[in-house]
Design a protein around this motif. Structure first.
Motif, short mmCIF file in Angstrom:
data_model
loop_
_atom_site.label_atom_id
_atom_site.label_comp_id
_atom_site.label_asym_id
_atom_site.label_seq_id
_atom_site.Cartn_x
_atom_site.Cartn_y
_atom_site.Cartn_z
N ASP A 171 0.76 -1.39 -0.02
CA ASP A 171 -0.17 -0.04 -0.04
C ASP A 171 1.18 1.07 0.44
N MET A 172 1.96 0.97 0.69
CA MET A 172 3.07 2.88 0.74
C MET A 172 3.05 2.39 -0.47
N LEU A 173 3.16 2.00 -1.28
CA LEU A 173 4.00 2.48 -2.48
C LEU A 173 3.28 2.20 -3.20
N LEU A 176 1.44 5.72 -3.95
CA LEU A 176 2.77 6.55 -4.70
C LEU A 176 2.13 6.53 -6.39
N VAL A 177 1.94 5.42 -7.05
CA VAL A 177 2.01 4.58 -8.17
C VAL A 177 1.32 5.50 -9.15
N GLN A 178 1.80 6.19 -10.28
CA GLN A 178 -0.07 6.97 -10.92
C GLN A 178 -0.02 6.04 -12.33
N GLU A 179 -1.17 5.83 -13.12
CA GLU A 179 -1.44 4.98 -14.11
C GLU A 179 -0.03 4.83 -14.94
N PRO A 285 4.19 20.64 -12.02
CA PRO A 285 4.93 19.14 -11.41
C PRO A 285 3.51 18.25 -12.03
N ASN A 286 3.84 17.71 -11.83
CA ASN A 286 2.80 16.18 -11.97
C ASN A 286 2.89 14.94 -10.62
N GLU A 287 2.72 14.95 -10.38
CA GLU A 287 2.45 13.51 -9.13
C GLU A 287 3.04 12.26 -9.87
N SER A 288 3.92 11.60 -9.38
CA SER A 288 4.01 10.57 -9.74
C SER A 288 5.47 10.51 -9.37
N PHE A 289 5.59 8.77 -8.87
CA PHE A 289 5.65 7.50 -8.16
C PHE A 289 8.04 8.39 -8.56
N PHE A 290 8.08 8.70 -9.67
CA PHE A 290 8.92 9.47 -9.87
C PHE A 290 9.58 10.37 -9.25
N ASN A 291 9.23 11.15 -8.68
CA ASN A 291 9.03 12.08 -7.50
C ASN A 291 9.89 11.32 -6.50
N SER A 315 7.43 11.05 5.61
CA SER A 315 6.32 9.60 4.98
C SER A 315 7.90 9.38 4.19
N ASP A 316 8.36 9.78 2.95
CA ASP A 316 9.43 9.49 2.19
C ASP A 316 10.45 8.84 3.17
N PHE A 317 10.68 9.42 4.68
CA PHE A 317 12.12 9.23 5.47
C PHE A 317 11.77 7.01 5.46
N GLU A 318 9.91 7.19 5.54
CA GLU A 318 9.23 5.59 6.28
C GLU A 318 9.64 4.76 4.79
N ILE A 319 9.28 5.16 3.84
CA ILE A 319 9.48 4.95 2.65
C ILE A 319 10.97 4.13 1.97
N GLY A 320 11.77 4.75 2.91
CA GLY A 320 13.52 4.42 2.45
C GLY A 320 13.52 3.25 3.08
#
Lengths: 386, 386
Positions: A171-173, A176-179, A285-291, A315-320
Motif C-alpha cells: 500500500d505504501m508504494l 504513490l504509483v500513478q497509472e 509538477p505532476n504527481e508520480s512515483f518518480f518524484n 513519509s519519504d524517510f519511512e518509505i526509504g
C-alpha cells in the motif's frame, strides 16, 4: 466564627485570607460529613504521590542532587549506545556482502538470465505437506523444468513484472504509483541497498536498476538516505538508535516528451496594453512515483520546513526505511503477498496509536519512544525526521 | 430458449447444466441492463487480481517454478540473518562490559556508598534553561554538596526506595506487586543483566540484588531467559531475530513465616468413621511478585501448555525483555517518570492492534510480524513464546 469579626481595621488582604480560611473550614466540615465525597477525595489524594514527577519534587535537595548525578551517567550511556549502533551498522555492511550472492541469483532468476535447476526450485508448501500427510503421495511437490516446459502454457522470460507487482501489493508504494508510472515500473529489474563505507558518515543508497526503456536513459536511479547515530544534545534521553535525517535523489534523463513528473498546461494570457488574448503552454509538477527521486531537502539553508513539508519528508524517510528493511531483503514475500498481511496488521496498530496520542491531552512530547517486545524489526535502525 | 426444450432424452446432469447455462444467461442479461450493478461488479472484478496469492495462482508453471527458487533463496537469507543476530548478541555482550562501570557508579549513588561530586551532579534541566534564558540568572542550576547538606531537610542515605519506586511507576510491574511485597522490594538495591558467554546457547540472566533483610537469606535472586536465534523449520519466513523461548527462576530461602508466595488456610476436616471435626492448616499459593522467580516451564515433558499458561508465560517473557531492554539500561528515567509516558503510549497502540487482529476473520496467522520504522528498540531481541 462569623466573617464580620475580622472586618474592622484589618487590610483587605487579611479579610480575604480570613474569608478563605472560613470557607475552607466550612468546606472541610461538609466533606467530613459526606462519606462518599470523603472516599472520592481520599482516592484522589492516594493517587497524587504516584505521579512520578510530583514525587520527585517532594524529595530533599540532597536526594535530587544524586538523581542529577544518575542523569549525567544516563547521558554517558546514550553516547555508548550510539557507538554500539555504529558497530551494528558495520555488521550490517559485513552481512550485506554475505546476502549479495543470493540477491544476485534472485535477480538472474527474475530477469530470466538464468533458469533455476530442479534442485534449486524444489519447494514444499504447507498445503502440499498436508496433502502428503493425508496419504495422497501422487501429489508432486516439485515442478521439474521438463514439466514446466511441456505444460500447455506460455513460458515467459523469468518472472515478469516482479518488482512492479511488489509496488502494487504494498500500500505504501501503490499509493504513490500513478497509472502512467506503471509501464515505466514494469522495466524495473532490481533494487539494491548499498551501505556507506567504513569511516564515512552513516548512510545507505537505494539503487533502482532498469532495463533499457523508452522513458529515460539512466540504467540506475538512486536515492541516498543520510543517517545520524548520536544523542540529541537538547534531548539525549530520546536516543533510540540511528535515524534518517536527510535524503538525496538523482537526475532522471527523461527521453523527449516522456517525463511523467511534469505536465503541460495551457494558459490564456491577456496582453495588458492591447487586450489581445494568447494561449501559452506551461510545465507544472505532476504527481508520480518518480518524484521519489526529487525529494525535499531537510537541511541546508537553516530555514525550518512547514508542517506539510515535514509530513512529506517523514513519509519519504519511512518509505526509504521500508525498502531497506523489508522489501529488498524479503522481496519474494512481498511478491507472493506472504509478508503483506503482517505488515498491514502492524500499520493498523500504528494508526490506533496515533489516535491515542492525539486524544491524549497530557502528552508532553510528540516524540513517542516505542518498544516492541514481541516482534522486532530485523535491523536496529530507524527513520525519524529531525 | 425455454427450459423444456432440453428435457427429453438427455441425462439429468445435462439438464442441470443447461438450466445453469440458461440461468447464467438470464442473470447476465439482467446485469448488463443495470448500470449500477454492472459498475459494482466491475469494481469487484478489478479488485480480484490485486489479491497477491490469487495472482500467483494464475501464473504459468514455469514462472511458479522460478518463484519457488526465490523462496529457497529466501530461506537461506533467513539463516544468514540468524548469524547476524548472533553477532549482534556478541556486540551486546561487549557493550555490557562498557556500560558496567557506569551502572556500578549508579548503584553506589543509589545505595549512598558514594556521594557524587559537585561536577558529577551538575544538571541543567530544560525548565532551568528557559528560566536562564528569561534573564533570571540568579537561579542556580546546580545543587552543591554544601548547599544540600545545610538545607533544613532530612538527608537520607543515597536515593531511598529507588528500585521500588520504579516498580510502582511501571504498570507492567506494579500489577504484580502486592501490598505485602512492598516492604521486601524496598530492600532491592540493584538489578543487573548478565549475558551468556560466547559459544554458549544464547541467554541472559536478570540478577536482583537485595540488602540483608528480614524476609529471605539470599543476597541475589535470579531469573534466566533462554533465547533462540534460528528460523523455525516449519515457518522460516517468520524469523525476525532472537526470541525468548524459556525461562528459569531460583529458590528463595525464606526466613520462617516470611514466605509471601504461600498463604496458610484453615480447613475443617471430618473424620470418616467417628464423625469428629478437626481443623487443619494447609499452605496454598499466594499472589506475589516473588512468583516471578518460580515460573512455568515452557519446555520439558513435551506436553503443550493450556491457553492460560501460555498467556502467563508470554507475559513473563515480556517482563523479562522489558527489564533487559528498558528498565536496567535507563533506570533513572523510570524512576523520574521521564520514560513512562512514551512506553504507555506504545502499550495503548499494542492493545489497539490486538483488537484489530481478533476482529480480523481473514487473519491466517496469529504470529504477527511487526515492523516499526519510526522508533525501534535499542537492541534486536524479542520475546515470543514458542
Amino acid at each position: 466564627m462569623a466573617d464580620h469579626s475580622f472586618s474592622d481595621g484589618v487590610p483587605s488582604d487579611s479579610v480575604e485570607a480570613a474569608k478563605n480560611a472560613s470557607n475552607t473550614e466550612k468546606l472541610t466540615d461538609q466533606v467530613m460529613q459526606n462519606p462518599r465525597v470523603l472516599a472520592a477525595l481520599q482516592e484522589r489524594l492516594d493517587n497524587v504521590p504516584h505521579t512520578p514527577s510530583s514525587y520527585i519534587e517532594t524529595l530533599p535537595k540532597a536526594v535530587k542532587r544524586r538523581i542529577n548525578a544518575l542523569k549525567q551517567l544516563q547521558v554517558r550511556c546514550a553516547h555508548i549506545e550510539a557507538k554500539f549502533y555504529e558497530e551494528v551498522h558495520d555488521l550490517e555492511r559485513k552481512y550485506a556482502a554475505l546476502y549479495q550472492p543470493l540477491f544476485d541469483k534472485r535477480r538472474e532468476f527474475i530477469t530470466g538470465d538464468v533458469e533455476p535447476t530442479d534442485a534449486e526450485s524444489e519447494w514444499h508448501s504447507e498445503n502440499e505437506e498436508e496433502e502428503k500427510l493425508a496419504g495422497d503421495m501422487k501429489n508432486k511437490v516439485v515442478i521439474t523444468e521438463k514439466e514446466a516446459a511441456t505444460a500447455e502454457e506460455p513460458n515467459p522470460k523469468g518472472i515478469p513484472e516482479f518488482w512492479f507487482t511488489i509496488f502494487r501489493n504494498v500500500d505504501m508504494l501503490s499509493e504513490l504509483v500513478q497509472e502512467y508510472d506503471e509501464p515505466i515500473l514494469k522495466h524495473l529489474q532490481d533494487i539494491k541497498v548499498k551501505f556507506s563505507d567504513p569511516g564515512q558518515p552513516m548512510s545507505f543508497v537505494l539503487e533502482f536498476h532498469f532495463e533499457p526503456n523508452d522513458y529515460f536513459t539512466n540504467s540506475v536511479l538512486t536515492k541516498t538516505y543520510k543517517m545520524k547515530s548520536e544523542p540529541d544534545k537538547a534531548d539525549p534521553f530520546s536516543f533510540e538508535g540511528p535515524e534518517i535525517v536527510d535524503c538525496d535523489g538523482c537526475t532522471i534523463d527523461w527521453k523527449k516528451g516522456k517525463n511523467v513528473t511534469v505536465k503541460t498546461i495551457k494558459k490564456k494570457q491577456k496582453h495588458k496594453g492591447r487586450g489581445t488574448v494568447r494561449t501559452i503552454t506551461k510545465q507544472v509538477p505532476n504527481e508520480s512515483f518518480f518524484n521519489f527521486f526529487n525529494p525535499l531537502k531537510a537541511s541546508g539553508d537553516g530555514e525550518s520546513l512547514d508542517e506539510d513539508s515535514e509530513f512529506t519528508l517523514a513519509s519519504d524517510f519511512e518509505i526509504g526505511h521500508f525498502f531497506r528493511e523489508r522489501i529488498v531483503p524479503r522481496a519474494v514475500l512481498y511478491f507472493t503477498g506472504e509478508a503483506i498481511e503482517d505488515d498491514d496488521n502492524f500499520e493498523e496498530g500504528e494508526e490506533g496509536e496515533e489516535e491515542e496520542l492525539e486524544g491524549d491531552e497530557e502528552g508532553e512530547d510528540e516524540d513517542d519512544a516505542e518498544i516492541n517486545p514481541k516482534k522486532e524489526p530485523s535491523q536496529p535502525a530507524e527513520c525519524k525526521q529531525q
